[in-house]
Design a protein around this motif. Structure first.
Motif, PDB file in Angstrom:
ATOM      1  N   GLY A 174       0.820  -1.201   0.000  1.00 11.54           N
ATOM      2  CA  GLY A 174       0.000   0.000   0.000  1.00 11.54           C
ATOM      3  C   GLY A 174       0.853   1.250   0.000  1.00 11.54           C
ATOM      4  O   GLY A 174       2.068   1.191  -0.191  1.00 11.54           O
ATOM      5  N   LEU A 175       0.192   2.356   0.225  1.00  8.10           N
ATOM      6  CA  LEU A 175       0.854   3.661   0.302  1.00  8.10           C
ATOM      7  C   LEU A 175       1.061   4.009   1.771  1.00  8.10           C
ATOM      8  O   LEU A 175       0.113   3.966   2.564  1.00  8.10           O
ATOM      9  N   VAL A 176       2.283   4.345   2.123  1.00  3.65           N
ATOM     10  CA  VAL A 176       2.589   4.674   3.511  1.00  3.65           C
ATOM     11  C   VAL A 176       3.562   5.842   3.539  1.00  3.65           C
ATOM     12  O   VAL A 176       4.366   6.012   2.617  1.00  3.65           O
ATOM     13  N   GLN A 217      11.418  -5.032  -6.473  1.00  2.59           N
ATOM     14  CA  GLN A 217      11.863  -4.431  -7.723  1.00  2.59           C
ATOM     15  C   GLN A 217      11.358  -3.006  -7.789  1.00  2.59           C
ATOM     16  O   GLN A 217      10.151  -2.769  -7.848  1.00  2.59           O
ATOM     17  N   ALA A 218      12.297  -2.087  -7.763  1.00  3.85           N
ATOM     18  CA  ALA A 218      11.961  -0.667  -7.885  1.00  3.85           C
ATOM     19  C   ALA A 218      11.873  -0.312  -9.361  1.00  3.85           C
ATOM     20  O   ALA A 218      12.463  -0.988 -10.214  1.00  3.85           O
ATOM     21  N   PRO A 219      11.136   0.744  -9.681  1.00  9.39           N
ATOM     22  CA  PRO A 219      11.018   1.157 -11.089  1.00  9.39           C
ATOM     23  C   PRO A 219      12.383   1.364 -11.735  1.00  9.39           C
ATOM     24  O   PRO A 219      13.228   2.069 -11.201  1.00  9.39           O
ATOM     25  N   THR A 275      10.321   1.865  -1.882  1.00 11.93           N
ATOM     26  CA  THR A 275       9.238   1.777  -2.868  1.00 11.93           C
ATOM     27  C   THR A 275       9.553   0.755  -3.945  1.00 11.93           C
ATOM     28  O   THR A 275      10.673   0.710  -4.466  1.00 11.93           O
ATOM     29  N   GLY A 276       8.560  -0.070  -4.270  1.00 12.15           N
ATOM     30  CA  GLY A 276       8.730  -1.075  -5.310  1.00 12.15           C
ATOM     31  C   GLY A 276       7.673  -2.146  -5.208  1.00 12.15           C
ATOM     32  O   GLY A 276       6.795  -2.082  -4.344  1.00 12.15           O
ATOM     33  N   VAL A 277       7.768  -3.112  -6.101  1.00  8.12           N
ATOM     34  CA  VAL A 277       6.886  -4.273  -6.056  1.00  8.12           C
ATOM     35  C   VAL A 277       7.622  -5.376  -5.307  1.00  8.12           C
ATOM     36  O   VAL A 277       8.776  -5.691  -5.620  1.00  8.12           O
ATOM     37  N   TYR A 278       6.957  -5.940  -4.322  1.00 13.88           N
ATOM     38  CA  TYR A 278       7.557  -6.957  -3.462  1.00 13.88           C
ATOM     39  C   TYR A 278       7.022  -8.335  -3.829  1.00 13.88           C
ATOM     40  O   TYR A 278       5.814  -8.513  -4.008  1.00 13.88           O
ATOM     41  N   THR A 303       3.224  -7.395  -4.666  1.00 10.33           N
ATOM     42  CA  THR A 303       2.376  -6.388  -4.033  1.00 10.33           C
ATOM     43  C   THR A 303       3.137  -5.063  -4.015  1.00 10.33           C
ATOM     44  O   THR A 303       4.323  -5.022  -3.677  1.00 10.33           O
ATOM     45  N   GLN A 304       2.447  -4.006  -4.398  1.00 14.28           N
ATOM     46  CA  GLN A 304       3.093  -2.704  -4.549  1.00 14.28           C
ATOM     47  C   GLN A 304       3.224  -2.014  -3.199  1.00 14.28           C
ATOM     48  O   GLN A 304       2.251  -1.910  -2.443  1.00 14.28           O
ATOM     49  N   VAL A 305       4.413  -1.540  -2.912  1.00 16.45           N
ATOM     50  CA  VAL A 305       4.670  -0.731  -1.722  1.00 16.45           C
ATOM     51  C   VAL A 305       5.158   0.639  -2.198  1.00 16.45           C
ATOM     52  O   VAL A 305       6.113   0.719  -2.960  1.00 16.45           O
ATOM     53  N   THR A 306       4.474   1.665  -1.756  1.00 13.60           N
ATOM     54  CA  THR A 306       4.858   3.025  -2.106  1.00 13.60           C
ATOM     55  C   THR A 306       5.057   3.817  -0.825  1.00 13.60           C
ATOM     56  O   THR A 306       4.140   3.912  -0.005  1.00 13.60           O
TER      57      THR A 306
END
Length: 123
Positions: free
Chosen positions: A10-12, A39-41, A91-94, A117-120
Protein backbone atom coordinates in the motif's frame (compact mmCIF):
# COMPACT_ATOMS: atom_id res chain seq x y z
CA UNK A 1 -1.44 -25.52 -8.85
CA UNK A 2 1.70 -24.26 -7.15
CA UNK A 3 1.27 -20.61 -6.34
CA UNK A 4 2.51 -17.88 -4.04
CA UNK A 5 0.35 -14.82 -3.53
CA UNK A 6 1.71 -11.64 -2.01
CA UNK A 7 -0.49 -9.11 -0.25
CA UNK A 8 -0.39 -6.28 2.25
CA UNK A 9 1.23 -3.55 0.22
CA UNK A 10 0.00 0.00 0.00
CA UNK A 11 0.85 3.66 0.30
CA UNK A 12 2.59 4.67 3.51
CA UNK A 13 4.39 7.76 4.73
CA UNK A 14 8.12 7.70 5.45
CA UNK A 15 8.69 6.20 8.87
CA UNK A 16 5.55 4.09 8.63
CA UNK A 17 5.08 0.34 8.70
CA UNK A 18 3.54 -2.39 6.59
CA UNK A 19 3.21 -6.12 6.98
CA UNK A 20 3.37 -8.18 3.82
CA UNK A 21 2.03 -11.71 3.52
CA UNK A 22 3.09 -14.53 1.22
CA UNK A 23 0.45 -17.25 1.04
CA UNK A 24 1.21 -20.59 -0.57
CA UNK A 25 -1.23 -22.85 -2.35
CA UNK A 26 -0.68 -26.15 -4.10
CA UNK A 27 2.25 -27.04 -1.85
CA UNK A 28 3.27 -26.77 1.79
CA UNK A 29 5.88 -24.26 2.87
CA UNK A 30 7.26 -26.41 5.67
CA UNK A 31 10.18 -27.77 3.68
CA UNK A 32 11.04 -24.58 1.83
CA UNK A 33 13.01 -21.48 2.55
CA UNK A 34 11.07 -18.31 1.69
CA UNK A 35 12.81 -15.37 0.13
CA UNK A 36 11.53 -11.85 -0.32
CA UNK A 37 12.52 -9.74 -3.29
CA UNK A 38 11.65 -6.27 -4.45
CA UNK A 39 11.86 -4.43 -7.72
CA UNK A 40 11.96 -0.67 -7.89
CA UNK A 41 11.02 1.16 -11.09
CA UNK A 42 13.82 0.87 -13.61
CA UNK A 43 15.90 -1.40 -11.40
CA UNK A 44 16.60 -5.09 -11.24
CA UNK A 45 14.87 -7.36 -8.79
CA UNK A 46 16.89 -7.58 -5.58
CA UNK A 47 16.77 -10.11 -2.80
CA UNK A 48 16.15 -8.50 0.56
CA UNK A 49 15.39 -11.24 3.04
CA UNK A 50 15.07 -14.97 3.54
CA UNK A 51 13.96 -17.38 6.23
CA UNK A 52 15.11 -20.98 6.21
CA UNK A 53 12.88 -24.00 6.68
CA UNK A 54 15.15 -25.99 8.96
CA UNK A 55 15.93 -23.77 11.92
CA UNK A 56 14.23 -20.53 10.99
CA UNK A 57 17.48 -18.72 10.34
CA UNK A 58 16.95 -15.31 8.81
CA UNK A 59 18.98 -13.24 6.40
CA UNK A 60 18.70 -9.61 5.38
CA UNK A 61 20.19 -7.29 2.83
CA UNK A 62 22.11 -4.42 4.38
CA UNK A 63 19.54 -1.99 3.00
CA UNK A 64 16.78 -3.42 5.20
CA UNK A 65 18.67 -4.87 8.14
CA UNK A 66 17.32 -3.62 11.45
CA UNK A 67 14.08 -2.40 9.89
CA UNK A 68 12.52 -5.49 8.31
CA UNK A 69 11.68 -8.79 9.97
CA UNK A 70 10.84 -11.99 8.12
CA UNK A 71 8.79 -14.72 9.75
CA UNK A 72 6.69 -17.72 8.86
CA UNK A 73 3.64 -19.57 10.13
CA UNK A 74 3.73 -23.05 8.68
CA UNK A 75 0.32 -23.85 10.14
CA UNK A 76 -1.11 -21.08 7.95
CA UNK A 77 1.18 -21.92 5.03
CA UNK A 78 2.17 -18.26 5.02
CA UNK A 79 5.29 -16.16 5.40
CA UNK A 80 5.44 -12.51 6.42
CA UNK A 81 7.65 -9.49 6.04
CA UNK A 82 7.22 -6.84 8.71
CA UNK A 83 8.57 -3.55 7.42
CA UNK A 84 9.20 -0.69 9.83
CA UNK A 85 10.80 2.73 9.47
CA UNK A 86 10.01 2.70 5.80
CA UNK A 87 11.92 4.99 3.47
CA UNK A 88 11.08 6.31 -0.01
CA UNK A 89 13.80 4.04 -1.41
CA UNK A 90 11.81 1.04 -0.18
CA UNK A 91 9.24 1.78 -2.87
CA UNK A 92 8.73 -1.08 -5.31
CA UNK A 93 6.89 -4.27 -6.06
CA UNK A 94 7.56 -6.96 -3.46
CA UNK A 95 7.63 -10.65 -4.31
CA UNK A 96 8.22 -13.89 -2.46
CA UNK A 97 9.70 -17.13 -3.72
CA UNK A 98 10.40 -20.59 -2.32
CA UNK A 99 13.41 -22.87 -2.60
CA UNK A 100 15.33 -25.57 -0.80
CA UNK A 101 17.55 -23.20 1.10
CA UNK A 102 18.22 -19.48 1.24
CA UNK A 103 20.20 -19.50 -1.97
CA UNK A 104 19.62 -16.52 -4.24
CA UNK A 105 19.92 -18.43 -7.51
CA UNK A 106 17.63 -21.20 -6.28
CA UNK A 107 15.03 -18.69 -5.13
CA UNK A 108 15.17 -16.84 -8.43
CA UNK A 109 14.55 -20.14 -10.21
CA UNK A 110 11.23 -20.60 -8.45
CA UNK A 111 8.78 -21.41 -11.25
CA UNK A 112 5.63 -19.78 -9.86
CA UNK A 113 6.30 -16.13 -9.08
CA UNK A 114 3.22 -14.20 -8.08
CA UNK A 115 2.22 -10.74 -9.24
CA UNK A 116 3.77 -9.13 -6.22
CA UNK A 117 2.38 -6.39 -4.03
CA UNK A 118 3.09 -2.70 -4.55
CA UNK A 119 4.67 -0.73 -1.72
CA UNK A 120 4.86 3.03 -2.11
CA UNK A 121 6.57 5.14 0.52
CA UNK A 122 5.80 8.78 0.00
CA UNK A 123 4.64 11.84 1.86
Amino acid sequence: QVQLVESGGGLVQPGGSLRLSCAASGFTLDDYAIGWFRQAPGKEREGISCISSSDGSTYYADSVKGRFTVSRDNAKNTAYLQMNSLKPEDTGVYYCAAAFGCDDSKLRSFPAWGRGTQVTVSS
